[in-house]
Design an enzyme around this catalytic site. Structure first.
Site, PDB file in Angstrom:
ATOM      1  N   TRP A   1      -5.347  -6.861  -1.611  1.00  0.00           N
ATOM      2  CA  TRP A   1      -4.786  -5.809  -2.719  1.00  0.00           C
ATOM      3  C   TRP A   1      -5.810  -5.503  -3.938  1.00  0.00           C
ATOM      4  O   TRP A   1      -6.295  -4.646  -4.262  1.00  0.00           O
ATOM      5  CB  TRP A   1      -3.475  -6.065  -3.040  1.00  0.00           C
ATOM      6  CG  TRP A   1      -2.402  -5.634  -1.949  1.00  0.00           C
ATOM      7  CD1 TRP A   1      -1.448  -6.673  -1.648  1.00  0.00           C
ATOM      8  CD2 TRP A   1      -2.245  -4.563  -1.186  1.00  0.00           C
ATOM      9  NE1 TRP A   1      -0.933  -6.152  -0.450  1.00  0.00           N
ATOM     10  CE2 TRP A   1      -1.243  -4.952  -0.072  1.00  0.00           C
ATOM     11  CE3 TRP A   1      -2.808  -3.146  -1.179  1.00  0.00           C
ATOM     12  CZ2 TRP A   1      -0.868  -3.833   0.741  1.00  0.00           C
ATOM     13  CZ3 TRP A   1      -2.501  -2.518  -0.146  1.00  0.00           C
ATOM     14  CH2 TRP A   1      -1.346  -2.718   0.840  1.00  0.00           C
TER      15      TRP A   1
ATOM     16  N   ASP B   1      -1.396  -5.841 -11.341  1.00  0.00           N
ATOM     17  CA  ASP B   1      -0.563  -5.219 -10.143  1.00  0.00           C
ATOM     18  C   ASP B   1       0.487  -6.404  -9.808  1.00  0.00           C
ATOM     19  O   ASP B   1       0.152  -7.349  -9.189  1.00  0.00           O
ATOM     20  CB  ASP B   1      -1.228  -5.379  -8.911  1.00  0.00           C
ATOM     21  CG  ASP B   1      -0.507  -4.870  -7.750  1.00  0.00           C
ATOM     22  OD1 ASP B   1       0.652  -4.787  -7.499  1.00  0.00           O
ATOM     23  OD2 ASP B   1      -1.345  -4.738  -6.569  1.00  0.00           O
TER      24      ASP B   1
ATOM     25  N   LYS C   1       9.109  -3.972  -2.598  1.00  0.00           N
ATOM     26  CA  LYS C   1       9.092  -5.316  -2.339  1.00  0.00           C
ATOM     27  C   LYS C   1      10.308  -6.108  -3.053  1.00  0.00           C
ATOM     28  O   LYS C   1      10.659  -6.823  -2.168  1.00  0.00           O
ATOM     29  CB  LYS C   1       7.614  -6.145  -2.898  1.00  0.00           C
ATOM     30  CG  LYS C   1       6.126  -5.322  -2.546  1.00  0.00           C
ATOM     31  CD  LYS C   1       6.047  -5.015  -1.041  1.00  0.00           C
ATOM     32  CE  LYS C   1       4.948  -4.314  -0.599  1.00  0.00           C
ATOM     33  NZ  LYS C   1       3.724  -4.216  -1.043  1.00  0.00           N
TER      34      LYS C   1
END
Ligand SMILES: *Cc1c(COP(=O)(O)O)cnc(C)c1O
Length: 370
Positions: free
Chosen positions: A102, A178, A202
């Protein structure tokens, strides 16, 4: 109720059953409203109440300081890969720490808006760990320092803010993070950040909602003349209702924050719960280290995504097949890493983790015994 399996999916991920039941009830008619959560106007007083409670619960859980805005946005975590450089990079430089997939995607988007630099890159080492502070190459004039607190695919997690002592105070270089896959799994000292964000799917709710927490000071620095929908300031001024927000996702997020507060005893309690669940799996894997290996180095192991493998791809496939026969689902690792990945977010019950632990101990016994 229909039979539910133990769902180890990395995202969209398991939600608390109590939250699903409540959402199911309110899908037909919100108490006292007589309309579904899917049917109410985002300008109604009912929507106001949902926005207000979602934000105030989150502020309470994370002790968010008053000089920070909370935004409820769409476009997923990956729109933030672009919005952050669009608002704050503006042709300048920023430092990115890449510890997995990511973060690597995020710096690629930033390259379209300026000249981000790699403060540290774990890719040469197959992204098995986070850096030590003294390994970071930080830039004085960086607009921000960016990192990913938990790399969901590799299962590599920071224990604390990188470079904070030496560099990352918000008065100098703002820290941007993040936190998608460990959001609300443990406390965060928000005052250390310029901006942090998480997609909801998530650990915090359904897909379609991204939560951004940003300091007023950083908001002031955003570039002028941006398209409204890409402009954090405009979203903040409009109370996250610049256009039609995903009310259902915000509503479920609100229920999840209530569940954390009322059922799980808050974030400190939840931190212990999550740590204990992860420890159960890592202890079992370490006890069978001749059979299993973990992807992440011991010191960087994630409490949210446990990545591991056997010695061969054939055995991995057999593991997944037999686990599935016992109702242990979605354990296949991401194709870029291989092996297995058990995502054990907040809503994964202790019993689910114990079932997996028992299975992996049995499997190792059976397969190494023959
Ligand atoms: C899942 C995930 C993303 C991508 O989220 P989308 O909402 O699909 O864009 C980004 N970062 C992390 C850490 C993730 O876990």
């Amino acid at each position: 109720m229909s039979q539910r399996v133990v769902n180890f999916c990395a995202g969209p991920a398991v939600l608390p059953e109590a939250v699903l039941s409540e959402a199911q009830r309110d899908l037909m008619s919100l108490p006292g409203v007589g309309m579904s959560i899917l049917e109410i106007s985002h300008r109604s007083t009912w929507a106001d109440a949902i926005f207000e409670e979602a934000e105030s619960n989150l502020r309470e859980l994370l002790a968010i300081p008053a000089n920070y805005r909370v935004l409820f946005l769409q476009g997923g975590a990956q729109l933030q890969f672009s919005m952050i450089p669009i608002n704050f990079l503006a042709g300048g430089t920023a430092d990115y720490i890449v510890t997995g997939t990511w973060g690597a995607k995020a710096i690629k988007e930033a390259e379209k808006e300026g000249t981000p630099r790699l403060a540290w890159d774990g890719r040469g080492d197959n992204c098995v760990r986070v850096p030590r502070d003294e390994e970071l190459e930080l830039t004085e004039d960086a607009r921000y320092l960016y990192y990913t607190s938990n790399e969901t695919i590799q299962g590599v997690q920071f224990a604390s803010e990188p470079g904070f002592e030496s560099h990352g105070t918000t008065s100098r270089v703002p820290l941007v993070c993040d936190v998608s896959s460990d959001f609300l799994s443990r406390p965060i000292d928000v005052s250390r950040y310029g901006l942090l964000y998480a997609c909801a799917q998530k650990n915090a709710g359904p897909a379609g909602l991204t939560i951004v927490i940003v300091s007023d000071e950083l908001l002031e620095r955003r570039r002028d003349g941006l398209h409204s929908m890409l402009d954090y300031r405009r979203h903040a001024e409009a109370g996250s209702r610049l256009n039609t927000p995903p009310m259902f996702a915000i509503y479920v997020f609100m229920l999840v924050t209530r569940w954390i507060r009322d059922e799980m005893g808050g974030l400190a309690e939840l931190t212990r719960f999550n740590r204990d669940k992860a420890q159960l799996l890592y202890d079992a894997l370490d006890a069978h280290a001749d059979f299993y290996s973990t992807h992440a180095d011991a010191a960087s192991r994630s409490t949210m995504n446990v990545t591991f493998r056997t010695e061969t791809a054939e055995l991995d496939a057999k593991f997944l097949q037999q686990a599935s026969e016992q109702g242990l689902e979605q354990l296949k690792g991401h194709r870029s890493v291989g092996g297995m990945r058990a995502s054990i977010y907040n809503a994964m019950p202790q019993a689910g983790v114990e079932a997996l632990r028992d299975f992996l101990v049995d499997f190792a016994g059976r397969e190494s015994g023959t």
